[in-house]
Design an enzyme around this catalytic site. Structure first.
Site, PDB file in Angstrom:
ATOM      1  N   ARG A  97      50.303   6.014  -5.067  1.00 12.95           N
ATOM      2  CA  ARG A  97      49.799   6.752  -6.239  1.00 12.95           C
ATOM      3  C   ARG A  97      50.507   6.300  -7.506  1.00 12.95           C
ATOM      4  O   ARG A  97      51.591   5.718  -7.472  1.00 12.95           O
ATOM      5  CB  ARG A  97      49.934   8.256  -6.032  1.00 12.95           C
ATOM      6  CG  ARG A  97      51.342   8.811  -6.116  1.00 12.95           C
ATOM      7  CD  ARG A  97      51.295  10.353  -6.084  1.00 12.95           C
ATOM      8  NE  ARG A  97      52.634  10.935  -6.082  1.00 12.95           N
ATOM      9  CZ  ARG A  97      53.325  11.243  -7.199  1.00 12.95           C
ATOM     10  NH1 ARG A  97      52.825  11.006  -8.392  1.00 12.95           N
ATOM     11  NH2 ARG A  97      54.538  11.776  -7.103  1.00 12.95           N
ATOM     12  N   HIS A  98      49.867   6.599  -8.638  1.00  7.44           N
ATOM     13  CA  HIS A  98      50.450   6.271  -9.938  1.00  7.44           C
ATOM     14  C   HIS A  98      51.515   7.301 -10.296  1.00  7.44           C
ATOM     15  O   HIS A  98      51.360   8.482  -9.994  1.00  7.44           O
ATOM     16  CB  HIS A  98      49.346   6.269 -11.005  1.00  7.44           C
ATOM     17  CG  HIS A  98      49.794   5.689 -12.311  1.00  7.44           C
ATOM     18  ND1 HIS A  98      50.495   6.402 -13.247  1.00  7.44           N
ATOM     19  CD2 HIS A  98      49.655   4.449 -12.815  1.00  7.44           C
ATOM     20  CE1 HIS A  98      50.764   5.619 -14.293  1.00  7.44           C
ATOM     21  NE2 HIS A  98      50.254   4.427 -14.053  1.00  7.44           N
ATOM     22  N   PRO A  99      52.599   6.881 -10.951  1.00  2.00           N
ATOM     23  CA  PRO A  99      53.677   7.831 -11.241  1.00  2.00           C
ATOM     24  C   PRO A  99      53.319   8.910 -12.252  1.00  2.00           C
ATOM     25  O   PRO A  99      53.891  10.000 -12.204  1.00  2.00           O
ATOM     26  CB  PRO A  99      54.795   6.931 -11.786  1.00  2.00           C
ATOM     27  CG  PRO A  99      54.134   5.656 -12.195  1.00  2.00           C
ATOM     28  CD  PRO A  99      52.967   5.494 -11.272  1.00  2.00           C
ATOM     29  N   SER A 100      52.404   8.646 -13.185  1.00  2.00           N
ATOM     30  CA  SER A 100      52.180   9.660 -14.214  1.00  2.00           C
ATOM     31  C   SER A 100      50.713   9.922 -14.520  1.00  2.00           C
ATOM     32  O   SER A 100      50.403  10.534 -15.539  1.00  2.00           O
ATOM     33  CB  SER A 100      52.948   9.304 -15.497  1.00  2.00           C
ATOM     34  OG  SER A 100      52.794   7.957 -15.836  1.00  2.00           O
ATOM     35  N   PHE A 123      45.084   9.424  -9.031  1.00  2.00           N
ATOM     36  CA  PHE A 123      45.111   7.992  -9.292  1.00  2.00           C
ATOM     37  C   PHE A 123      45.833   7.408  -8.093  1.00  2.00           C
ATOM     38  O   PHE A 123      47.031   7.147  -8.133  1.00  2.00           O
ATOM     39  CB  PHE A 123      45.904   7.757 -10.580  1.00  2.00           C
ATOM     40  CG  PHE A 123      45.616   6.459 -11.309  1.00  2.00           C
ATOM     41  CD1 PHE A 123      44.718   6.424 -12.371  1.00  2.00           C
ATOM     42  CD2 PHE A 123      46.250   5.288 -10.944  1.00  2.00           C
ATOM     43  CE1 PHE A 123      44.471   5.243 -13.053  1.00  2.00           C
ATOM     44  CE2 PHE A 123      46.005   4.098 -11.636  1.00  2.00           C
ATOM     45  CZ  PHE A 123      45.119   4.074 -12.698  1.00  2.00           C
TER      46      PHE A 123
END
Lengths: 398, 398
Positions: free
Chosen positions: A244-247, A251
């Protein structure tokens, strides 16, 4: 090889692709990946690249697999397609004369030795600049030409580990994970191209070459991106986050009945569309999921509610729902699926080239599409060691 | 802002770094990452970048975390340091006049909209080229401006999944693993820079701008490298390999008593040195480990014998042994350790810039070190939305 008189630049009967860099001659001492990747990009844009290889052995990557049935390296051949080869022993007086005649004609010399190797041969930047003031000198090394660790050797794996990208790739609590492609080398190669083209621009204005010094470790820092921003704000080094995307949330890769799909609903509007698409409109009113920031704080809950809905769908069904709703999404594809994807094919990102003996080889195309030039579907083959010696010597009048 | 008369280009009181691209003006419509990363690289090399942002909201990444205590995005600020900002509504007649006056002065326009958006505004490549023949137009999109999927949206995660890199990153049998940094965007950004600089070179010879079309998905194919070569030779799509190289052994992360170290013994001589260094000279005579090819066929056994010897050593002890023997090796560092590493510091890869309000921010430096230019330790801060409107309008005589 054609020996027709008009073939004066020794390029052989297979035409090099025309491109914006067709007026540039690159003399390439580099081996294996970072340097050769850089000169492959330059060759794809039309530059003429002459590989100067060690007699007998040649570029180390000629001996690194995967090999075809004839024992030729697909690794070497894919990266060195369309280049020419001359074998020169830079400690031999006659060979040095040839090398210096090449440098006198060249626009750029590229090497990826450890710092000091070229100086010992008498071909360091200072010596070459004094003699060939227009020559651009590009060095792609592990740690760069300055600093306390300049003399250490590095390979891709070392800079992936030291530069931090392995610390943010993988799953929380899991074992160390390398990025599956050599981003240490490739990133350095791309920055080397950028340095060379910047130096070409500078030379057009000033007439002077310059020294371009790119370190693989530096390139890894340059692509840490969000991880540096997170560390700068929180003072805490981020860890790996799986898929997953950090922020940004959602996503990530999410599980369906028969595999995973990636869904990238990068803003509130897309989140709302996703909730509707997976028949969960009530999620839109859940305060935990009201904004991207709160969704990211609850990324595991977001994954759980999405995967609860996707559990009854195949990946194909889930992607069809997302596509109908205009939500960025896509399948997890392996190399075969990626190379056969209709858009990848339509973009000519799979081209045909050849092993040194001419056997056909599939390789990646050029991602820089330019309106002023064609994007050929083939590239000349990789060279046999020393294949172009006679033609190059003749061209140099030696 | 200085208002001294010599400050005619509205760059503010903080000097832009001098660089080989100081004569270039980039008008930048791009948002979030691929385009802004490209223009950051250009700005680091001296180009002047004017961000044209949507009034009210600005670049989406102003609203993507991590945020500092004042609510400003470190993500936005790190990528947009040193750029100028003007907010323009490209559907408003007066704003369009300003935009067109900017284009008349610009060398390059960069955008990363979906294909068709600029055409709807009347600013597609054909229209702009007819009016501004020297203008270079660079588009960084998800899938490119041609092909059946051109109209689809993509984010980093989508192209990492579709382009194959996720299929070779992670551990065999494990869950999907994203590369921990946005290589989908960043790779496209670097190829966009390469396309722009190639087009600048072409323009110097011909006087004509061109259209540079870079797709994030294409960039992922271009960096698949060894995976494509393996697939081309074997017909089998490669899977993930954890933390080892697919065709060089030993070249992996190995466990010690207190963590992991990376050892990259890329040839037979280094293998021999490693056997001696870990007090296992008998391994040199083991036929399973005689060549790189046989070691790669027995990569798990190689790992087992190495880890058996490292089990009694700390990472620091193991690295000291490797270093003394001249074997490329390194520690697994997190972002904090990487940013504080002495070589990274010595190479000026950690620079100081600022949030839009001027609060200080640490960010990655420029990995392209050039002998003809200084490598400054600071960069001007990221802009407030519309911060440079008055100065730019004055400069344009509007």
């Amino acid at each position: 090889m054609s020996d027709s008189p008009e073939n004066s630049d020794a390029r052989g009967s297979e035409a090099k692709p025309a491109g914006p860099l067709s007026d540039l001659l690159i003399v390439d001492l580099s081996r294996v990946l970072a340097g050769p990747y850089a000169t492959m990009v330059l060759a794809d844009l039309g530059a003429r690249v002459i590989k100067v290889e060690q007699p007998g052995k040649g570029d180390d990557s000629r001996h690194i697999g995967p090999f075809n049935a004839a024992g030729q390296s697909a690794y070497f051949s894919s990266i060195n397609r369309g280049k020419q080869s001359i074998a020169l022993d830079l400690k031999d007086a006659a060979h040095r004369e040839t090398f210096e005649a090449l440098l006198a004609k060249a626009d750029v010399v590229v090497e990826n030795y450890r710092p000091g190797v070229m100086e010992k041969l008498g071909y360091g930047w200072a010596a070459l600049h004094a003699r060939f003031p227009r020559l651009i000198y590009a060095a792609a090394s592990g740690f760069g030409h300055t600093g306390p660790d300049r003399d250490k050797a590095a390979y891709d794996m070392v800079v992936q580990a030291m530069g931090g990208i392995m610390s943010i790739t993988g799953h929380p609590g899991g074992p160390p994970t390398r990025v599956g492609t050599s981003v240490g080398d490739i990133t350095a190669g791309l920055f080397t191209v950028i340095g060379i083209l910047s130096a070409v621009h500078h030379r057009a204005a000033t007439g002077e070459g310059m020294f371009v010094d790119v370190a693989m470790l530096d390139g890894q820092i340059a692509i840490l991106e969000n991880a540096i921003a997170r560390y700068a704000v929180t003072g805490v080094a981020p860890g790996p986050l799986g898929a997953r995307h950090p922020s940004i949330t959602p996503f990530a890769a999410y599980a369906c009945a028969d595999g995973h799909v990636v869904i990238a609903a990068g803003n509130d509007a897309l989140w709302g569309k996703l909730c509707d698409a997976i028949c969960a409109p009530e999620l839109k009113d859940d305060p935990r999921f009201a904004t991207n920031a709160t969704r990211t704080d609850h990324a595991e809950e977001v994954a759980a509610v999405i995967e609860a809905r996707l559990a009854g769908l195949t990946a194909g069904e889930a992607l069809a729902l997302c596509e109908a709703a205009g939500i960025p999404s896509g399948p997890l594809q392996d190399t075969e699926q990626a190379l056969n994807h209709r858009q990848v094919r339509a973009r000519n990102m799979v081209i045909q080239t050849g092993f040194p003996d001419g056997a056909p080889l599939t390789a990646a195309g050029n991602p820089v599409k330019l309106s002023a030039y064609p994007d050929p579907t083939t590239r000349p083959k990789a060279p046999r060691l020393d294949e172009h010696r006679d033609a190059i010597l003749k061209e140099l009048g030696l």
